[in-house]
Design a protein around this motif. Structure first.
Motif, mmCIF file in Angstrom:
data_model
loop_
_atom_site.group_PDB
_atom_site.id
_atom_site.type_symbol
_atom_site.label_atom_id
_atom_site.label_comp_id
_atom_site.label_asym_id
_atom_site.label_seq_id
_atom_site.Cartn_x
_atom_site.Cartn_y
_atom_site.Cartn_z
ATOM 1 N N ILE A 155 0.849 -1.206 0.000
ATOM 2 C CA ILE A 155 0.000 0.000 0.000
ATOM 3 C C ILE A 155 0.877 1.245 0.000
ATOM 4 O O ILE A 155 0.659 2.171 -0.781
ATOM 5 N N LYS A 156 1.881 1.257 0.870
ATOM 6 C CA LYS A 156 2.786 2.405 0.972
ATOM 7 C C LYS A 156 3.478 2.676 -0.364
ATOM 8 O O LYS A 156 3.559 3.820 -0.821
ATOM 9 N N ILE A 157 3.973 1.625 -1.017
ATOM 10 C CA ILE A 157 4.658 1.776 -2.303
ATOM 11 C C ILE A 157 3.706 2.306 -3.364
ATOM 12 O O ILE A 157 4.037 3.240 -4.106
ATOM 13 N N LEU A 158 2.514 1.732 -3.449
ATOM 14 C CA LEU A 158 1.556 2.166 -4.468
ATOM 15 C C LEU A 158 1.099 3.605 -4.249
ATOM 16 O O LEU A 158 0.974 4.372 -5.211
ATOM 17 N N VAL A 159 0.853 3.984 -3.004
ATOM 18 C CA VAL A 159 0.449 5.368 -2.724
ATOM 19 C C VAL A 159 1.557 6.327 -3.123
ATOM 20 O O VAL A 159 1.297 7.362 -3.748
ATOM 21 N N SER A 160 2.802 5.981 -2.811
ATOM 22 C CA SER A 160 3.910 6.883 -3.185
ATOM 23 C C SER A 160 4.033 6.986 -4.705
ATOM 24 O O SER A 160 4.322 8.054 -5.235
ATOM 25 N N LYS A 161 3.779 5.902 -5.420
ATOM 26 C CA LYS A 161 3.817 5.958 -6.886
ATOM 27 C C LYS A 161 2.684 6.825 -7.437
ATOM 28 O O LYS A 161 2.875 7.557 -8.401
ATOM 29 N N MET A 162 1.526 6.766 -6.823
ATOM 30 C CA MET A 162 0.397 7.566 -7.283
ATOM 31 C C MET A 162 0.643 9.055 -7.039
ATOM 32 O O MET A 162 0.155 9.900 -7.777
ATOM 33 N N LYS A 163 1.418 9.360 -6.028
ATOM 34 C CA LYS A 163 1.702 10.755 -5.707
ATOM 35 C C LYS A 163 2.872 11.323 -6.511
ATOM 36 O O LYS A 163 3.098 12.522 -6.501
ATOM 37 N N ASP A 164 3.606 10.481 -7.215
ATOM 38 C CA ASP A 164 4.724 10.920 -8.038
ATOM 39 C C ASP A 164 4.159 11.637 -9.266
ATOM 40 O O ASP A 164 3.564 11.026 -10.138
ATOM 41 N N GLU A 165 4.345 12.942 -9.318
ATOM 42 C CA GLU A 165 3.723 13.750 -10.368
ATOM 43 C C GLU A 165 4.580 13.859 -11.633
ATOM 44 O O GLU A 165 4.221 14.583 -12.554
ATOM 45 N N LYS A 166 5.683 13.150 -11.690
ATOM 46 C CA LYS A 166 6.576 13.277 -12.842
ATOM 47 C C LYS A 166 6.018 12.628 -14.100
ATOM 48 O O LYS A 166 6.355 13.011 -15.192
ATOM 49 N N ARG A 167 5.170 11.615 -13.941
ATOM 50 C CA ARG A 167 4.620 10.939 -15.115
ATOM 51 C C ARG A 167 3.372 10.155 -14.753
ATOM 52 O O ARG A 167 3.083 9.926 -13.588
ATOM 53 N N GLN A 168 2.690 9.758 -15.770
ATOM 54 C CA GLN A 168 1.486 8.955 -15.585
ATOM 55 C C GLN A 168 1.873 7.579 -15.054
ATOM 56 O O GLN A 168 2.876 7.001 -15.456
ATOM 57 N N ARG A 169 1.073 7.095 -14.160
ATOM 58 C CA ARG A 169 1.299 5.763 -13.618
ATOM 59 C C ARG A 169 0.133 4.872 -14.010
ATOM 60 O O ARG A 169 -1.024 5.211 -13.781
ATOM 61 N N ILE A 170 0.446 3.756 -14.610
ATOM 62 C CA ILE A 170 -0.554 2.733 -14.883
ATOM 63 C C ILE A 170 -0.050 1.489 -14.181
ATOM 64 O O ILE A 170 0.986 0.935 -14.536
ATOM 65 N N VAL A 171 -0.768 1.090 -13.148
ATOM 66 C CA VAL A 171 -0.354 -0.030 -12.324
ATOM 67 C C VAL A 171 -1.344 -1.164 -12.524
ATOM 68 O O VAL A 171 -2.552 -0.983 -12.370
ATOM 69 N N LYS A 172 -0.823 -2.316 -12.848
ATOM 70 C CA LYS A 172 -1.635 -3.504 -13.045
ATOM 71 C C LYS A 172 -1.404 -4.430 -11.855
ATOM 72 O O LYS A 172 -0.275 -4.846 -11.599
ATOM 73 N N ILE A 173 -2.467 -4.718 -11.127
ATOM 74 C CA ILE A 173 -2.386 -5.662 -10.020
ATOM 75 C C ILE A 173 -2.923 -6.981 -10.561
ATOM 76 O O ILE A 173 -4.097 -7.104 -10.883
ATOM 77 N N CYS A 174 -2.035 -7.945 -10.637
ATOM 78 C CA CYS A 174 -2.366 -9.197 -11.310
ATOM 79 C C CYS A 174 -1.974 -10.378 -10.436
ATOM 80 O O CYS A 174 -0.819 -10.494 -10.025
ATOM 81 N N GLU A 175 -2.933 -11.211 -10.126
ATOM 82 C CA GLU A 175 -2.687 -12.449 -9.402
ATOM 83 C C GLU A 175 -3.936 -13.314 -9.488
ATOM 84 O O GLU A 175 -4.947 -12.886 -10.033
ATOM 85 N N MET A 176 -3.856 -14.492 -8.958
ATOM 86 C CA MET A 176 -5.006 -15.388 -9.008
ATOM 87 C C MET A 176 -6.182 -14.803 -8.224
ATOM 88 O O MET A 176 -5.998 -14.019 -7.294
ATOM 89 N N GLY A 177 -7.384 -15.203 -8.628
ATOM 90 C CA GLY A 177 -8.589 -14.744 -7.951
ATOM 91 C C GLY A 177 -8.575 -15.081 -6.471
ATOM 92 O O GLY A 177 -8.098 -16.137 -6.063
#
Length: 146
Positions: free
Chosen positions: A21-43
């Motif tokens: 959560i901490k890593i993803l929030v920090s990436k979302m707050k990084d204003e240098k570029r667009q972030r597209i994050v894919k969370i992928c795992e089994m159901g």
């Protein structure tokens, strides 16, 4: 069976993933570029729960946000209408065509910090191509998929 998910649902016994959560929030707050994050795992392993924790994080509450669920019967007009209503509660959608919805979303998000979560267990490339047109370069997108 696919079910509709909502951003406000709370996982009562959530344990772990704090570092994720901490890593993803920090990436979302990084204003240098667009972030597209894919969370992928089994159901059943917590993709939606992780996305929900990031979406509802206090550090992102000031962002323009939308939570969109895509089902097997992908309907772009319904998806874009729902997204626009979440982003701008004052908008009157009436008989907008998909092109108008995409333009409105793009113009609305271009002026703001934003986070869009697309919760989807059946993902096809043409879905992303259709939806991605609505997002300007400053937009952060998280999508869940198998």
């Amino acid at each position: 069976m696919l079910t509709q998910t909502y951003a406000h649902e709370v996982e009562p016994h959530f344990v772990g993933m704090e570092e994720d959560i901490k890593i993803l929030v920090s990436k979302m707050k990084d204003e240098k570029r667009q972030r597209i994050v894919k969370i992928c795992e089994m159901g059943g392993l917590g993709k939606t729960t992780l996305a929900r924790k990031v979406y509802n994080h206090t550090n992102l509450q000031s962002y323009s946000r939308a939570w969109v669920c895509i089902t097997q019967q992908f309907q772009p007009k319904a998806v874009f209408s729902d997204m626009l209503k979440q982003l701008d509660s004052n908008v009157k959608i009436d008989n907008f065509e998909v092109r108008n919805l995409v333009t409105r979303i793009y113009n609305f998000l271009a002026k703001r910090k934003c986070l869009i979560v697309i919760d989807d267990d059946i993902w096809e490339d043409d879905h992303w191509e259709s939806i991605g047109q609505a997002f300007p370069v400053n937009c952060n997108v998280i999508f869940t998929t198998c």
